[in-house]
Structure formats: structure tokens, C-alpha cells
Scaffold this active site. Sequence first.
Site, PDB file in Angstrom:
ATOM      1  CG  ASN A  23      -2.095  -0.997   0.787  1.00  0.00           C
ATOM      2  OD1 ASN A  23      -2.308  -1.569  -0.300  1.00  0.00           O
ATOM      3  ND2 ASN A  23      -2.929  -1.236   1.821  1.00  0.00           N
ATOM      4  CG  ASP A 121      -9.571  -7.172  -1.692  1.00  0.00           C
ATOM      5  OD1 ASP A 121      -9.227  -7.898  -2.506  1.00  0.00           O
ATOM      6  OD2 ASP A 121      -8.667  -7.123  -0.581  1.00  0.00           O
ATOM      7  CG  MET A 341     -12.515   0.984   8.835  1.00  0.00           C
ATOM      8  SD  MET A 341     -10.968   1.507   8.442  1.00  0.00           S
ATOM      9  CE  MET A 341     -10.414   2.112   9.846  1.00  0.00           C
TER      10      MET A 341
HETATM   11  C1  LIG Z   1      -4.483   0.768  -1.716  1.00  0.00           C
HETATM   12  C2  LIG Z   1      -4.760   0.882  -0.126  1.00  0.00           C
HETATM   13  O1  LIG Z   1      -3.918   1.650   0.387  1.00  0.00           O
HETATM   14  N1  LIG Z   1      -5.907   0.275   0.299  1.00  0.00           N
HETATM   15  C3  LIG Z   1      -5.899   0.475   1.838  1.00  0.00           C
HETATM   16  C4  LIG Z   1      -6.883   1.725   2.093  1.00  0.00           C
HETATM   17  O2  LIG Z   1      -7.827   1.429   1.416  1.00  0.00           O
HETATM   18  P1  LIG Z   1      -8.790   3.002   0.949  1.00  0.00           P
HETATM   19  O3  LIG Z   1      -8.102   4.252   1.215  1.00  0.00           O
HETATM   20  O4  LIG Z   1      -9.739   2.939  -0.211  1.00  0.00           O
HETATM   21  O5  LIG Z   1      -9.512   3.077   2.316  1.00  0.00           O
HETATM   22  P2  LIG Z   1     -10.054   4.407   3.233  1.00  0.00           P
HETATM   23  O6  LIG Z   1      -9.285   4.760   4.282  1.00  0.00           O
HETATM   24  O7  LIG Z   1     -10.605   5.479   2.321  1.00  0.00           O
HETATM   25  O8  LIG Z   1     -11.488   3.658   4.044  1.00  0.00           O
HETATM   26  C5  LIG Z   1     -11.412   2.367   4.606  1.00  0.00           C
HETATM   27  C6  LIG Z   1     -13.086   2.086   4.816  1.00  0.00           C
HETATM   28  O9  LIG Z   1     -13.125   2.551   6.124  1.00  0.00           O
HETATM   29  C7  LIG Z   1     -14.067   3.573   6.398  1.00  0.00           C
HETATM   30  N2  LIG Z   1     -13.739   4.555   7.181  1.00  0.00           N
HETATM   31  C8  LIG Z   1     -12.249   5.171   6.888  1.00  0.00           C
HETATM   32  C9  LIG Z   1     -12.124   6.007   7.711  1.00  0.00           C
HETATM   33  C10 LIG Z   1     -12.908   6.500   8.911  1.00  0.00           C
HETATM   34  O10 LIG Z   1     -12.558   7.622   9.613  1.00  0.00           O
HETATM   35  N3  LIG Z   1     -14.019   5.986   9.051  1.00  0.00           N
HETATM   36  C11 LIG Z   1     -14.384   5.078   8.301  1.00  0.00           C
HETATM   37  O11 LIG Z   1     -15.553   4.367   8.502  1.00  0.00           O
HETATM   38  C12 LIG Z   1     -14.364   3.956   4.682  1.00  0.00           C
HETATM   39  O12 LIG Z   1     -15.554   4.454   4.634  1.00  0.00           O
HETATM   40  C13 LIG Z   1     -13.980   2.764   4.170  1.00  0.00           C
HETATM   41  O13 LIG Z   1     -15.018   1.842   3.939  1.00  0.00           O
HETATM   42  O14 LIG Z   1      -6.896   1.885   3.454  1.00  0.00           O
HETATM   43  C14 LIG Z   1      -8.036   0.924   3.933  1.00  0.00           C
HETATM   44  C15 LIG Z   1      -8.118   1.399   5.483  1.00  0.00           C
HETATM   45  O15 LIG Z   1      -6.957   1.236   6.273  1.00  0.00           O
HETATM   46  C16 LIG Z   1      -7.145  -0.471   3.857  1.00  0.00           C
HETATM   47  O16 LIG Z   1      -8.391  -1.530   4.288  1.00  0.00           O
HETATM   48  C17 LIG Z   1      -6.898  -0.752   2.341  1.00  0.00           C
HETATM   49  O17 LIG Z   1      -5.970  -1.791   2.276  1.00  0.00           O
HETATM   50  C1  LIG Z   2      -7.858  -4.030   0.856  1.00  0.00           C
HETATM   51  C2  LIG Z   2      -6.841  -4.088   0.536  1.00  0.00           C
HETATM   52  O1  LIG Z   2      -6.136  -3.643  -0.803  1.00  0.00           O
HETATM   53  P1  LIG Z   2      -7.211  -2.746  -1.643  1.00  0.00           P
HETATM   54  O2  LIG Z   2      -7.474  -1.495  -1.044  1.00  0.00           O
HETATM   55  O3  LIG Z   2      -6.069  -2.640  -2.903  1.00  0.00           O
HETATM   56  O4  LIG Z   2      -8.340  -3.611  -2.311  1.00  0.00           O
HETATM   57  C3  LIG Z   2      -5.768  -4.596   1.401  1.00  0.00           C
HETATM   58  O5  LIG Z   2      -4.507  -4.455   0.973  1.00  0.00           O
HETATM   59  O6  LIG Z   2      -5.997  -5.327   2.212  1.00  0.00           O
END
Ligand SMILES: CC(=O)N[C@H]1[C@@H](OP(=O)(O)OP(=O)(O)OC[C@H]2O[C@@H](n3ccc(=O)[nH]c3=O)[C@H](O)[C@@H]2O)O[C@H](CO)[C@@H](O)[C@@H]1O
Ligand SMILES: C=C(OP(=O)(O)O)C(=O)O
Length: 435
Positions: A23, A121, A341
Site C-alpha cells: 500500500n 477488494d 470499516m
Molecule cells: C490501496 C490501499 O492503500 N488500500 C488500503 C486503504 O484503502 P482506502 O484508502 O480505499 O480506504 P479508506 O481509508 O478510504 O477507507 C476504508 C474504509 O473505512 C471507512 N472509514 C475510513 C475512515 C474513517 O474515519 N471511518 C471509516 O468508516 C471508509 O468508509 C471505508 O469503507 O486503506 C484501508 C483502510 O486502512 C485499507 O483497508 C486498504 O488496504
Molecule cells: C483491501 C486491500 O487492498 P485494496 O485497497 O487494494 O483493495 C488490502 O490490501 O487489504
Amino acid sequence: MSSFRVKGGLKLKGEITPQGAKNEALQILCAVLLTEETIQIHKIPNIRDVNKLIELLMDMGVAVSKTGPESYEFNAAKVDLDYLDTDKFLTKASSLRGSVMLLGPLLARYGKGKISKPGGDKIGRRRLDTHFVGFQKLGAKFNYDTKREIYNIDGHDLKGTYMLLDEASVTGTANILMAAVMAEGKTTIYNAACEPYLQQLCDMLNRMGAKITGVGSNLLHVEGVKKLNGTEHTLLPDMIEIGSFIGLAAMTQSEITIKDAQIHRLGIIPDTFKRMGIKMEFRGDDIHIPAQKHYEIETFIDGSILTVADAIWPGFTPDLLSIVLVTATQAKGTVLVHQKMFESRLFFVDKLIDMGAQIILCDPHRATVIGLDRKYPLKGIRMTSPDIRAGVSLLIAALSAEGQSIIDNVEQIDRGYQYIDQRLNALGADIVRID
Ligand SMILES: CC(=O)N[C@H]1[C@@H](OP(=O)(O)OP(=O)(O)OC[C@H]2O[C@@H](n3ccc(=O)[nH]c3=O)[C@H](O)[C@@H]2O)O[C@H](CO)[C@@H](O)[C@@H]1O
Ligand SMILES: C=C(OP(=O)(O)O)C(=O)O
């Protein structure tokens, strides 16, 4: 689609070095678009998502050369913006989550960007509002083509501003930050995500000439600069791989040393596995996990059942909850795994139940695991890997099980774990890849 044939019940032994972090790699690779100068990156893992992003950069006109087994040089002096309009780009970009972070740098450097709905995912709703609201606050116009599922942004002369993110999104923070580094004036990002990977991105951008303060906190200040320079960057060891190896060692009663783990960057991860009863010893920067027949899950101080829940950093990463869950199946005691999440990330437990694990899926977000304390081994079965972390959890379950398992759709695992079959076989596992 490839499968793994796994012979269960073998104890592994030896040393394993974690790959560079997936990541982090995805953020850092997108940042190469921010400068016309050369950027060197070390410890790039050879995994599907990363390779796809590198291919995408090459297709966009970025000059890429491999300078060592895990090192690459990138030069984005010439970027073919017309390529962004092609179906080839849009299709390729939609196959991985990390591609969304191309937008911030494109906006910063060229005043426009375009991307199809990113993949990753299928673990529940994964909205991108935080990214686009952030871009809009900097002055960009945003438009979503609902029919073709294409996000367009347009915005020359971005202006620094104050913004309070509606959620501390990891990729959202990275994207907004990369858009803001060359905006005019000062940008303040409050409720920013602050994972070690984001800290690494900030450090890299600062080495390129950006002016970011507050690194490691949820309040980032960015003083816009006109231009960024080249730099050299080394990725951190992948903390999700490290957590996966800890769970694997416990489940398979293996003695494993995880080399050069950068323990001080792992946050609450080691303590969370310790609460599961797993013994580990820090030897310098290595984590040594002895072979353990029994490990007992702690209770809370008042005697109630332990809950392991995800939270934004410095809380426990959601990407390791599936590993905690599978590890609990052979522990002594009970744990409630609460995946706050994502809403579809626990459904893989039905496969573990088929293998003999005692799990109650309370609702899409919560599962209670009643550890078997090795009284009954899991039984090998045929199963499919639904997502990257569930995939590795099933692999761990299969390695600990009695008999043979087949895991289908291992492309999911290949997305994030480099040469996992070969590396585990070097420790004594018996995993055969069937194409
Ligand atoms: C490519 C990459 O780096 N992917 C990572 C990134 O995905 P990614 O950046 O897509 O994930 P986000 O941090 O945006 O959010 C993850 C999920 O948590 C929820 N959310 C997030 C923040 C918050 O304060 N409250 C909340 O409910 C969001 O709505 C979402 O459903 O971060 C996620 C959360 O660590 C990880 O699972 C993923 O592996
Ligand atoms: C959810 C993951 O990856 P991505 O955000 O790329 O789907 C992960 O690395 O666990």
C-alpha cells in the site's frame, strides 16, 4: 485462474524477510508523476497490483528502468495525457484500487485528470467522496460520468485552503496531499490519515522540495511550492505481511524469525497478537516467534471477552483482522472480531466453519471465534479466495489443517504477497501452484 494445493500439518522453521509494503508502493509510484526529474525507488515488491501500476505509468509515457532486483528508476518528463482518454487506460486503471491516486499528481502537474472506477477488494462499499471533495476545496471541478463510471477532474491554478476531511481516508489523504503540494498558498488538512505509509509519502514529498509539516499527525500543513525535484526512496517492510507471518507461525506451531521488521513502525500490531497469547521476542529489529503448541487469548481486565476491532491509525489496521480471526481458531479462549470499516470482509468464515472452526458470524461486521486449543485440527477442504487478506487467512488455515486443501483464485493472494508459495516452501511448507 490458478490454485494452490496445500499439504497441511507441517511445521515450518526459518527466517523470512518481509517484502516492501504494497500500500505504500501504490502511493509512492503515483508520486513519480509530480516531477520531470528522475525518482529512484527501492524495495518494490513483485506483486500484481504494483506491477499493474508500473505498467500503467509506462503506458502513460513515464520512462521506467529496473536498476536492481527490487529497485526502479522513473522519469515522468513526458506524460501522454491523451492516453488517459483511451479505453485501454480506463480498463487497466479500473483493475486496482491504487490507480485512483494518479489523480492528485495529474491535477497538480497538468490541471486535469481522469480515471475509471478503481478496483481492489470487493469488501463492501468503498466510496471516494473524500478524495473529490478535497480536490473541489482546492478549486478543481469534478464530474462523474455515471454511464461510463468515469471520474473527471479539472482545475488549473489550485489554491491552498483549509479542509476537514469527512473521514480519515488513507488513499484520500494521499491523493489530496499530492494535489496540494503545488497549489498556491497554504493548505491545511485536518482529520488526515496518518499511517506510516502516509508518513513515508510526506517524507518523500519533502525530500522532493515540498513543504509539509505535521507529518505523523492528523493535522497536515502544506505550503505550496512551484516545482518538485527528483529523489530516492525506500519502501517500508509490509506490516500486513509481518502480521500475516505472526499468525501463520502461531497456527502452524512454527518457529519463524521475521527479519528487519522495523518494529518501531508497526504500531499496535505486535501487542494485538500478544493479546492473542502469541509469544514473540524482539531480537534487534527481528521478530522471533517460537514454536507454540498452545496460546491463550487474554480477556479484558474485568474478565469479559476480548474484542479486536479495526480503527484508523494508530488503531489496528482492518487489513489484519482476517488474520487475527483465523489465528484465534486454534487458540485457547474466545475473541470477538469487529470489522467496523468494511461490511463484506468477514463472509469468508463460512469456509473456516467448513474446516471445523467454531465461529459465530453475529452480523456482517462481527464474528465470535471460540478457539479449539488444538483439541481438533481443522480439516483440509477445497475453497476459493474471496479477497487478498481472506485468501492468506485461508492459506494459513490450510497449512495448519489435517490433510490436503485446494485454494482457488489465488490471483487475489498474488495481488499483495510476492512469491508466497516459494517463500513459505523455503521454510518447509508444501504448496503447489496449479495453473
Ligand atoms: C490501496 C490501499 O492503500 N488500500 C488500503 C486503504 O484503502 P482506502 O484508502 O480505499 O480506504 P479508506 O481509508 O478510504 O477507507 C476504508 C474504509 O473505512 C471507512 N472509514 C475510513 C475512515 C474513517 O474515519 N471511518 C471509516 O468508516 C471508509 O468508509 C471505508 O469503507 O486503506 C484501508 C483502510 O486502512 C485499507 O483497508 C486498504 O488496504
Ligand atoms: C483491501 C486491500 O487492498 P485494496 O485497497 O487494494 O483493495 C488490502 O490490501 O487489504
